[in-house]
Design a protein around this motif. Sequence first.
Motif, PDB file in Angstrom:
ATOM      1  N   SER A 132       0.828  -1.206   0.000  1.00 33.46           N
ATOM      2  CA  SER A 132       0.000   0.000   0.000  1.00 33.46           C
ATOM      3  C   SER A 132       0.860   1.254   0.000  1.00 33.46           C
ATOM      4  N   THR A 133       1.923   1.240   0.816  1.00 32.40           N
ATOM      5  CA  THR A 133       2.824   2.391   0.867  1.00 32.40           C
ATOM      6  C   THR A 133       3.495   2.617  -0.473  1.00 32.40           C
ATOM      7  N   ALA A 134       3.962   1.541  -1.107  1.00 31.48           N
ATOM      8  CA  ALA A 134       4.643   1.656  -2.401  1.00 31.48           C
ATOM      9  C   ALA A 134       3.728   2.268  -3.453  1.00 31.48           C
ATOM     10  N   ILE A 135       2.463   1.882  -3.455  1.00 32.79           N
ATOM     11  CA  ILE A 135       1.511   2.421  -4.427  1.00 32.79           C
ATOM     12  C   ILE A 135       1.241   3.899  -4.150  1.00 32.79           C
ATOM     13  N   GLN A 136       1.075   4.246  -2.867  1.00 33.28           N
ATOM     14  CA  GLN A 136       0.849   5.650  -2.520  1.00 33.28           C
ATOM     15  C   GLN A 136       2.029   6.520  -2.942  1.00 33.28           C
ATOM     16  N   VAL A 137       3.251   6.032  -2.704  1.00 32.26           N
ATOM     17  CA  VAL A 137       4.449   6.791  -3.056  1.00 32.26           C
ATOM     18  C   VAL A 137       4.512   7.029  -4.559  1.00 32.26           C
ATOM     19  N   ALA A 138       4.244   5.979  -5.348  1.00 32.20           N
ATOM     20  CA  ALA A 138       4.377   6.078  -6.803  1.00 32.20           C
ATOM     21  C   ALA A 138       3.314   6.969  -7.423  1.00 32.20           C
ATOM     22  N   PHE A 139       2.095   6.937  -6.901  1.00 31.75           N
ATOM     23  CA  PHE A 139       1.019   7.711  -7.521  1.00 31.75           C
ATOM     24  C   PHE A 139       0.932   9.135  -6.984  1.00 31.75           C
ATOM     25  N   ALA A 140       1.517   9.381  -5.814  1.00 36.99           N
ATOM     26  CA  ALA A 140       1.720  10.762  -5.382  1.00 36.99           C
ATOM     27  C   ALA A 140       2.973  11.274  -6.086  1.00 36.99           C
ATOM     28  N   GLY A 141       3.414  12.454  -5.743  1.00 35.55           N
ATOM     29  CA  GLY A 141       4.617  12.997  -6.357  1.00 35.55           C
ATOM     30  C   GLY A 141       5.289  13.971  -5.424  1.00 35.55           C
ATOM     31  N   CYS A 142       6.511  14.356  -5.778  1.00 33.04           N
ATOM     32  CA  CYS A 142       7.184  15.404  -5.010  1.00 33.04           C
ATOM     33  C   CYS A 142       8.286  16.031  -5.847  1.00 33.04           C
ATOM     34  N   THR A 143       8.491  17.298  -5.636  1.00 31.30           N
ATOM     35  CA  THR A 143       9.630  18.002  -6.211  1.00 31.30           C
ATOM     36  C   THR A 143      10.792  17.892  -5.225  1.00 31.30           C
ATOM     37  N   ALA A 144      12.004  18.126  -5.726  1.00 33.31           N
ATOM     38  CA  ALA A 144      13.175  17.963  -4.868  1.00 33.31           C
ATOM     39  C   ALA A 144      14.276  18.917  -5.301  1.00 33.31           C
ATOM     40  N   CYS A 145      14.939  19.493  -4.330  1.00 31.49           N
ATOM     41  CA  CYS A 145      16.122  20.320  -4.576  1.00 31.49           C
ATOM     42  C   CYS A 145      17.176  19.877  -3.570  1.00 31.49           C
ATOM     43  N   VAL A 146      18.307  19.361  -4.079  1.00 31.12           N
ATOM     44  CA  VAL A 146      19.350  18.794  -3.225  1.00 31.12           C
ATOM     45  C   VAL A 146      20.675  19.465  -3.547  1.00 31.12           C
ATOM     46  N   ALA A 147      21.414  19.830  -2.511  1.00 32.95           N
ATOM     47  CA  ALA A 147      22.733  20.442  -2.673  1.00 32.95           C
ATOM     48  C   ALA A 147      23.793  19.554  -2.053  1.00 32.95           C
ATOM     49  N   HIS A 148      24.872  19.318  -2.789  1.00 33.84           N
ATOM     50  CA  HIS A 148      26.076  18.691  -2.242  1.00 33.84           C
ATOM     51  C   HIS A 148      27.103  19.801  -2.072  1.00 33.84           C
ATOM     52  N   ILE A 149      27.574  19.990  -0.842  1.00 36.94           N
ATOM     53  CA  ILE A 149      28.509  21.072  -0.544  1.00 36.94           C
ATOM     54  C   ILE A 149      29.839  20.470  -0.124  1.00 36.94           C
ATOM     55  N   GLY A 150      30.856  20.715  -0.924  1.00 39.91           N
ATOM     56  CA  GLY A 150      32.214  20.311  -0.597  1.00 39.91           C
ATOM     57  C   GLY A 150      33.045  21.511  -0.206  1.00 39.91           C
ATOM     58  N   THR A 151      34.340  21.326  -0.095  1.00 37.44           N
ATOM     59  CA  THR A 151      35.205  22.432   0.303  1.00 37.44           C
ATOM     60  C   THR A 151      35.454  23.398  -0.844  1.00 37.44           C
ATOM     61  N   ASP A 152      35.255  22.942  -2.076  1.00 35.12           N
ATOM     62  CA  ASP A 152      35.531  23.796  -3.232  1.00 35.12           C
ATOM     63  C   ASP A 152      34.284  24.410  -3.854  1.00 35.12           C
ATOM     64  N   GLY A 153      33.167  23.711  -3.806  1.00 33.32           N
ATOM     65  CA  GLY A 153      32.005  24.218  -4.506  1.00 33.32           C
ATOM     66  C   GLY A 153      30.716  23.536  -4.115  1.00 33.32           C
ATOM     67  N   ILE A 154      29.647  23.979  -4.763  1.00 33.73           N
ATOM     68  CA  ILE A 154      28.294  23.484  -4.500  1.00 33.73           C
ATOM     69  C   ILE A 154      27.714  22.932  -5.787  1.00 33.73           C
ATOM     70  N   HIS A 155      27.218  21.706  -5.727  1.00 28.65           N
ATOM     71  CA  HIS A 155      26.417  21.133  -6.804  1.00 28.65           C
ATOM     72  C   HIS A 155      24.966  21.126  -6.351  1.00 28.65           C
ATOM     73  N   VAL A 156      24.078  21.582  -7.196  1.00 26.39           N
ATOM     74  CA  VAL A 156      22.647  21.588  -6.887  1.00 26.39           C
ATOM     75  C   VAL A 156      21.909  20.812  -7.957  1.00 26.39           C
ATOM     76  N   ALA A 157      21.116  19.847  -7.536  1.00 27.38           N
ATOM     77  CA  ALA A 157      20.239  19.095  -8.440  1.00 27.38           C
ATOM     78  C   ALA A 157      18.802  19.451  -8.105  1.00 27.38           C
ATOM     79  N   ASN A 158      18.058  19.855  -9.122  1.00 25.43           N
ATOM     80  CA  ASN A 158      16.689  20.314  -8.878  1.00 25.43           C
ATOM     81  C   ASN A 158      15.738  19.690  -9.877  1.00 25.43           C
ATOM     82  N   THR A 159      14.590  19.280  -9.377  1.00 21.57           N
ATOM     83  CA  THR A 159      13.504  18.854 -10.241  1.00 21.57           C
ATOM     84  C   THR A 159      12.206  19.375  -9.643  1.00 21.57           C
ATOM     85  N   GLY A 160      11.583  20.324 -10.331  1.00 19.13           N
ATOM     86  CA  GLY A 160      10.361  20.932  -9.820  1.00 19.13           C
ATOM     87  C   GLY A 160      10.560  22.385  -9.444  1.00 19.13           C
ATOM     88  N   ASP A 161       9.759  22.865  -8.493  1.00 14.94           N
ATOM     89  CA  ASP A 161       9.760  24.293  -8.180  1.00 14.94           C
ATOM     90  C   ASP A 161      10.243  24.625  -6.774  1.00 14.94           C
TER      91      ASP A 161
END
Length: 506
Positions: free
Chosen positions: A266-295
């Motif tokens: 039931s949880t797997a079905i709810q997760v797949a048929f719902a949705g979510c946007t995501a914005c993730v940052a990886h921060i190292g000592t030299d720079g920032i990578h940002v991956a974004n999907t959505g708003d």
Amino acid sequence: MSGRVYASILQRASSYTLTLSSSTPFQYAHLVVFPSSQPRPANICHFSSWGTFRSDHLCSRSDESGNWSQRGRHLSTRQDLDFQLSRVQINSILRSNEQIVSVPEFDGRGLSGVRKFESNQLAANTPNEDRRSAATCLQTKGMLFGVFDGHGGWACAQAVSERLLYYIATAMMPKQSLEELEKCMEHGRPVPPILKWYKHHADFNYRESASLYIDHLRVFWQELLDSEEHGEGMIPLDALECAFKRLDADISLEAQVPLSNDLMKSTAIQVAFAGCTACVAHIGTDGIHVANTGDCRAVLGVREEDGSWSALPLSQDHNSQNQAEVERIKAQHPPSERDTVVTDDRLLGVLMPLRAFGDVRFKWSYVTPEITYHRLRPQDHFLILGTDGLWDELSSDEAVRLVGEHLSGIHLQAPVSPSERQLKLGQMHELLLKRQARASPPLDTNGATHLIRHALGTGEYGELCQERLASMLALPEDLARMYRDDITATVVYLNADLARPHHSLF
């Protein structure tokens, strides 16, 4: 918020009376709603925030100017207490989900690009459909931060917030470390930790699905081990893209394969048929990578040479306001659908974000993030990650200015221009009120809370309006979502001392 929308809130909310049972203390108070057409019982307050005193101690009123009034100086002590209680009650609501974490400058593996981070959430939906994540990579270098905005419920945002950072960290791990993980799994030994999580006490986990999530993460690292190209692990840019796509594929797969546990299915079905946007940052000592999907959005706070603050966007919103994104969507559909694939500013007339995890009924392929890189400079001081509920209320420039002035304690005011010197007395008074509002001392030590307070409580002149903030926070559950969204904000303060002067690659 415009004056018209605010007036609408007050008009709409005035049809309700909010009251607490006079026999019930704050911690276990019951909210009772009475239509305005019905007789009102005693001890009722419009927009009264609740506190540790009983409801008959909470009543106060505001005059037409929006100022809290005190009728009769012989009641000044009680009325002053009511005003103080109101502030305490508002602060309690705003601060209930806040988090502050200081990061050691040296953690045994090297210097950290992050000094500390501050985060907070305020729900409009019941339950909150936003999620947030923060963790240190233990097998590689750097820290990961994410904000996630669910739609169609909170299920997808919950799953992605638990799993995505693991996929990213695993993709960056070298083969030798992945082999150690696999040997431990094969022999039933404790698996070396991949992430050090920073959790809020209210954070929830899908415990019944943990075994499924571990199994699919293991399949992922086994495939990395089988790849001749993996070697020393992926660079952050490749790891982010691979992790986003792979997790979205796993979410779709889990809704289709047979599972012995009905709750897990039931949880797997709810997760797949719902949705979510995501914005993730990886921060190292030299720079920032940002991956974004959505708003959701990532914005860098930059301090200029003159001491002012400027916003540098590290992501682009994937919605109908982004014309390049609309053209990308149209190009992936047949020409016959070109005029209908985005209708009423929504994908197929339904979804506002044009990229998201889950939403399997809308997809042929898996989510593709847009990834940016920024090499850190000494003038780069903090990164703001926020869900669209924050950006609905504040521009990127406003958010950066608020955090920057909160951080520095300095409120720069532009010189009065020649045109402003010609203002009439009333207009000059308004200008002075605006300038005074900007110089007001902050009420919160947490920068994320500071953002949320200003997002919902800023008045006509940029001042914090107690009545406006109180009304926004006191809206009943069935009305709150009509006037504001769930808000999540994370402010990451960077270790600028590590950055050497160099040219930004973003």
